[in-house]
Design a protein around this motif. Structure first.
Motif, PDB file in Angstrom:
ATOM      1  N   GLY A  55      40.668  32.007 -19.000  1.00  0.00           N
ATOM      2  CA  GLY A  55      40.122  30.412 -19.257  1.00  0.00           C
ATOM      3  C   GLY A  55      41.260  29.841 -20.616  1.00  0.00           C
ATOM      4  N   THR A  57      44.283  27.460 -20.082  1.00  0.00           N
ATOM      5  CA  THR A  57      44.142  25.634 -19.337  1.00  0.00           C
ATOM      6  C   THR A  57      45.673  25.276 -19.728  1.00  0.00           C
ATOM      7  OG1 THR A  57      43.583  24.649 -20.718  1.00  0.00           O
ATOM      8  CG2 THR A  57      41.839  25.245 -19.871  1.00  0.00           C
ATOM      9  N   THR A  68      39.383  17.104 -18.722  1.00  0.00           N
ATOM     10  CA  THR A  68      39.354  18.212 -18.926  1.00  0.00           C
ATOM     11  C   THR A  68      39.466  19.349 -17.957  1.00  0.00           C
ATOM     12  OG1 THR A  68      38.482  17.479 -21.267  1.00  0.00           O
ATOM     13  CG2 THR A  68      37.550  19.735 -20.431  1.00  0.00           C
ATOM     14  N   SER A  70      37.244  22.992 -16.372  1.00  0.00           N
ATOM     15  CA  SER A  70      36.446  24.261 -16.721  1.00  0.00           C
ATOM     16  C   SER A  70      35.748  24.835 -14.968  1.00  0.00           C
ATOM     17  CB  SER A  70      35.191  23.068 -16.727  1.00  0.00           C
ATOM     18  OG  SER A  70      33.786  22.514 -16.606  1.00  0.00           O
TER      19      SER A  70
END
Length: 115
Positions: A55, A57, A68, A70
């Motif tokens: 996770g 970034t 963003t 995801s």
């Protein structure tokens, strides 16, 4: 052969938002990093954002605070939420999936931001 298909591109006015999605045609085993790159006309392909299995970034400086990334590991999908779009964000956006068995690229989706 795994295929990646991007969607969500289009034409938007400056300040607007788009959400890009990237789906794999079948399961990809041992995925490590998933990411988005863009290539403006006449320029090299550049990193926009990546997300690791854990996770973490990383973003290009030009999109920090606006974009963003995801991912949905169960669905082998990666997303890019793009807010406060600028004309300089205009490019073809590609998703990339890195795995223990190789790297995969999508065919790209055009994002055009008008001023």
């Amino acid at each position: 052969q795994v295929q990646l298909v991007e969607s969500g591109g289009g034409l938007v006015q400056a300040g607007g938002s788009l959400r890009l999605s990237c789906a794999a045609s079948r399961s990809i085993f041992r995925i490590t990093t998933m990411g988005w790159y863009h290539q403006a006309l006449g320029k090299q392909r550049e990193l926009v954002a990546i997300i690791t299995n854990g996770g973490r970034t990383n973003y290009a400086d030009s999109v920090k605070g606006r974009f963003t990334i995801s991912r949905d590991n169960a669905k082998n999908m990666v997303y890019l939420q793009m807010n406060s779009l600028k004309p300089e964000d205009t490019a073809v956006y590609y998703c990339k999936v890195e795995s223990a068995y190789g790297d995969y690229w999508g065919q790209g989706t055009q994002v055009t931001v008008s001023s």
